[in-house]
Every structure is written in C-alpha cells, then in structure tokens.
Design a protein around this motif. Structure first.
Motif, PDB file in Angstrom:
ATOM      1  N   ALA A 244       0.838  -1.208   0.000  1.00 49.11           N
ATOM      2  CA  ALA A 244       0.000   0.000   0.000  1.00 49.11           C
ATOM      3  C   ALA A 244       0.871   1.255   0.000  1.00 49.11           C
ATOM      4  N   LEU A 245       1.914   1.266   0.804  1.00 50.56           N
ATOM      5  CA  LEU A 245       2.806   2.429   0.855  1.00 50.56           C
ATOM      6  C   LEU A 245       3.559   2.614  -0.467  1.00 50.56           C
ATOM      7  N   ILE A 246       3.996   1.508  -1.057  1.00 50.33           N
ATOM      8  CA  ILE A 246       4.706   1.583  -2.336  1.00 50.33           C
ATOM      9  C   ILE A 246       3.795   2.167  -3.404  1.00 50.33           C
ATOM     10  N   GLU A 247       2.557   1.704  -3.428  1.00 50.59           N
ATOM     11  CA  GLU A 247       1.605   2.213  -4.421  1.00 50.59           C
ATOM     12  C   GLU A 247       1.255   3.678  -4.151  1.00 50.59           C
ATOM     13  N   GLU A 248       1.054   4.021  -2.882  1.00 50.52           N
ATOM     14  CA  GLU A 248       0.674   5.387  -2.517  1.00 50.52           C
ATOM     15  C   GLU A 248       1.728   6.403  -2.927  1.00 50.52           C
ATOM     16  N   PHE A 249       2.983   6.070  -2.729  1.00 50.16           N
ATOM     17  CA  PHE A 249       4.058   7.005  -3.020  1.00 50.16           C
ATOM     18  C   PHE A 249       4.717   6.762  -4.365  1.00 50.16           C
ATOM     19  N   GLY A 250       4.280   5.764  -5.098  1.00 53.38           N
ATOM     20  CA  GLY A 250       4.845   5.484  -6.417  1.00 53.38           C
ATOM     21  C   GLY A 250       6.318   5.105  -6.352  1.00 53.38           C
ATOM     22  N   LEU A 251       6.665   4.323  -5.358  1.00 48.45           N
ATOM     23  CA  LEU A 251       8.060   3.948  -5.177  1.00 48.45           C
ATOM     24  C   LEU A 251       8.468   2.866  -6.175  1.00 48.45           C
ATOM     25  N   THR A 252       9.740   2.885  -6.544  1.00 48.65           N
ATOM     26  CA  THR A 252      10.286   1.848  -7.423  1.00 48.65           C
ATOM     27  C   THR A 252      11.179   0.927  -6.593  1.00 48.65           C
ATOM     28  N   GLN A 253      11.613  -0.142  -7.231  1.00 47.35           N
ATOM     29  CA  GLN A 253      12.506  -1.072  -6.534  1.00 47.35           C
ATOM     30  C   GLN A 253      13.796  -0.367  -6.130  1.00 47.35           C
ATOM     31  N   ALA A 254      14.273   0.523  -6.983  1.00 45.48           N
ATOM     32  CA  ALA A 254      15.512   1.257  -6.671  1.00 45.48           C
ATOM     33  C   ALA A 254      15.319   2.185  -5.470  1.00 45.48           C
ATOM     34  N   ASP A 255      14.093   2.722  -5.291  1.00 47.64           N
ATOM     35  CA  ASP A 255      13.816   3.582  -4.137  1.00 47.64           C
ATOM     36  C   ASP A 255      13.854   2.771  -2.843  1.00 47.64           C
ATOM     37  N   VAL A 256      13.281   1.589  -2.885  1.00 44.15           N
ATOM     38  CA  VAL A 256      13.143   0.775  -1.684  1.00 44.15           C
ATOM     39  C   VAL A 256      14.420   0.008  -1.377  1.00 44.15           C
ATOM     40  N   PHE A 257      15.058  -0.516  -2.434  1.00 42.77           N
ATOM     41  CA  PHE A 257      16.274  -1.307  -2.263  1.00 42.77           C
ATOM     42  C   PHE A 257      17.393  -0.711  -3.097  1.00 42.77           C
ATOM     43  N   PRO A 258      17.985   0.386  -2.636  1.00 42.00           N
ATOM     44  CA  PRO A 258      19.048   1.006  -3.433  1.00 42.00           C
ATOM     45  C   PRO A 258      20.254   0.081  -3.544  1.00 42.00           C
ATOM     46  N   THR A 259      20.893   0.153  -4.687  1.00 41.25           N
ATOM     47  CA  THR A 259      22.095  -0.661  -4.870  1.00 41.25           C
ATOM     48  C   THR A 259      23.224  -0.050  -4.059  1.00 41.25           C
ATOM     49  N   ALA A 260      24.264  -0.807  -3.907  1.00 41.28           N
ATOM     50  CA  ALA A 260      25.421  -0.327  -3.161  1.00 41.28           C
ATOM     51  C   ALA A 260      26.009   0.884  -3.874  1.00 41.28           C
ATOM     52  N   LYS A 261      26.663   1.715  -3.105  1.00 42.36           N
ATOM     53  CA  LYS A 261      27.296   2.885  -3.700  1.00 42.36           C
ATOM     54  C   LYS A 261      28.290   2.428  -4.755  1.00 42.36           C
ATOM     55  N   PRO A 262      28.328   3.129  -5.863  1.00 48.71           N
ATOM     56  CA  PRO A 262      29.300   2.721  -6.878  1.00 48.71           C
ATOM     57  C   PRO A 262      30.714   2.859  -6.326  1.00 48.71           C
ATOM     58  N   LYS A 263      31.529   1.911  -6.687  1.00 49.69           N
ATOM     59  CA  LYS A 263      32.907   1.955  -6.206  1.00 49.69           C
ATOM     60  C   LYS A 263      33.628   3.128  -6.845  1.00 49.69           C
ATOM     61  N   ARG A 264      34.399   3.779  -6.034  1.00 50.39           N
ATOM     62  CA  ARG A 264      35.159   4.927  -6.496  1.00 50.39           C
ATOM     63  C   ARG A 264      36.269   4.437  -7.407  1.00 50.39           C
ATOM     64  N   GLU A 265      36.358   5.063  -8.546  1.00 49.65           N
ATOM     65  CA  GLU A 265      37.428   4.684  -9.473  1.00 49.65           C
ATOM     66  C   GLU A 265      38.759   5.137  -8.910  1.00 49.65           C
ATOM     67  N   ARG A 266      39.681   4.240  -8.909  1.00 45.48           N
ATOM     68  CA  ARG A 266      41.007   4.570  -8.401  1.00 45.48           C
ATOM     69  C   ARG A 266      41.850   5.083  -9.551  1.00 45.48           C
ATOM     70  N   ASN A 267      42.515   6.158  -9.278  1.00 47.24           N
ATOM     71  CA  ASN A 267      43.410   6.716 -10.278  1.00 47.24           C
ATOM     72  C   ASN A 267      44.692   5.899 -10.253  1.00 47.24           C
ATOM     73  N   GLN A 268      44.959   5.194 -11.319  1.00 45.85           N
ATOM     74  CA  GLN A 268      46.131   4.338 -11.369  1.00 45.85           C
ATOM     75  C   GLN A 268      47.421   5.135 -11.575  1.00 45.85           C
ATOM     76  N   GLY A 269      47.308   6.333 -12.028  1.00 45.00           N
ATOM     77  CA  GLY A 269      48.494   7.144 -12.278  1.00 45.00           C
ATOM     78  C   GLY A 269      49.017   6.926 -13.682  1.00 45.00           C
ATOM     79  N   ALA A 270      49.853   7.804 -14.092  1.00 42.11           N
ATOM     80  CA  ALA A 270      50.418   7.714 -15.443  1.00 42.11           C
ATOM     81  C   ALA A 270      51.527   6.670 -15.471  1.00 42.11           C
ATOM     82  N   ALA A 271      51.635   6.008 -16.587  1.00 41.69           N
ATOM     83  CA  ALA A 271      52.690   5.015 -16.761  1.00 41.69           C
ATOM     84  C   ALA A 271      54.047   5.706 -16.777  1.00 41.69           C
ATOM     85  N   ARG A 272      55.012   5.131 -16.077  1.00 41.96           N
ATOM     86  CA  ARG A 272      56.361   5.706 -16.023  1.00 41.96           C
ATOM     87  C   ARG A 272      57.392   4.841 -16.734  1.00 41.96           C
TER      88      ARG A 272
END
Length: 97
Positions: A39-67
């Motif tokens: 009922a709450l999901i329908e009332e507020f028009g929630l999506t699966q992503a709203d209710v069950f957010p995925t994990a935070k995207p992993k931060r891209e690591r800067n590998q640095g320039a090739a030496r």
C-alpha cells in the motif's frame, strides 16, 4: 509458568504447541506487513531502486600515469605495486617513458 513436577515429555508437547502457534501468528503478521508495504509503495509510487538502493558505486582509483614501458611488448608500469617480470632486477632508467 510450569511447576517442577512437569515432566520432560509434557514440556516437549508444550514446546511443539508453542512453535505451531508462533508459526501461525508470524504468517498472519507477515501477510499484514506485506499488505501495508504494498500500500505504501503504491501510494508514493516507489520503485525497486527507491526501496532497495544498490550499493554505492565503487570509487574509481586513479592508477596514475605510466612511467615505464617494455620495449618488446609495449606494456607499461606505473612504478606502483608488484614489479612486472620484464623489469625485475634491471635498471629502471632504461625503461622510463
């Protein structure tokens, strides 16, 4: 509460009866909870992503320039981490980019 004269078999029967009662009550309450959630999901028009957010995207690591570059294969190395086989035990200056 039970009296000290209650036998082991009587207690097991009580235990089984309580487990059955617990299962029935849980089933009823879970059904009510699901109904309320829907009922709450329908009332507020929630999506699966709203209710069950995925994990935070992993931060891209800067590998640095090739030496360093392998003149044979063209592979590169930043100078960080494990040394590649093509540079081990040699003078790094020879491979600098």
């Amino acid at each position: 509460m039970t009296t000290p004269s209650t036998s082991y078999t009587e207690l097991l029967k009580q235990h089984a009866a309580l487990e059955q009662q617990i299962a029935m009550v849980r089933e009823a309450e879970v059904g009510a909870a699901i109904k309320q959630a829907r009922a709450l999901i329908e009332e507020f028009g929630l999506t699966q992503a709203d209710v069950f957010p995925t994990a935070k995207p992993k931060r891209e690591r800067n590998q640095g320039a090739a030496r360093y570059r392998d003149p044979v294969s063209g592979r590169t190395w930043t100078g960080w981490g494990r040394q590649p086989e093509w540079i081990k035990g040699q003078d790094f200056a020879r491979f600098e980019i």
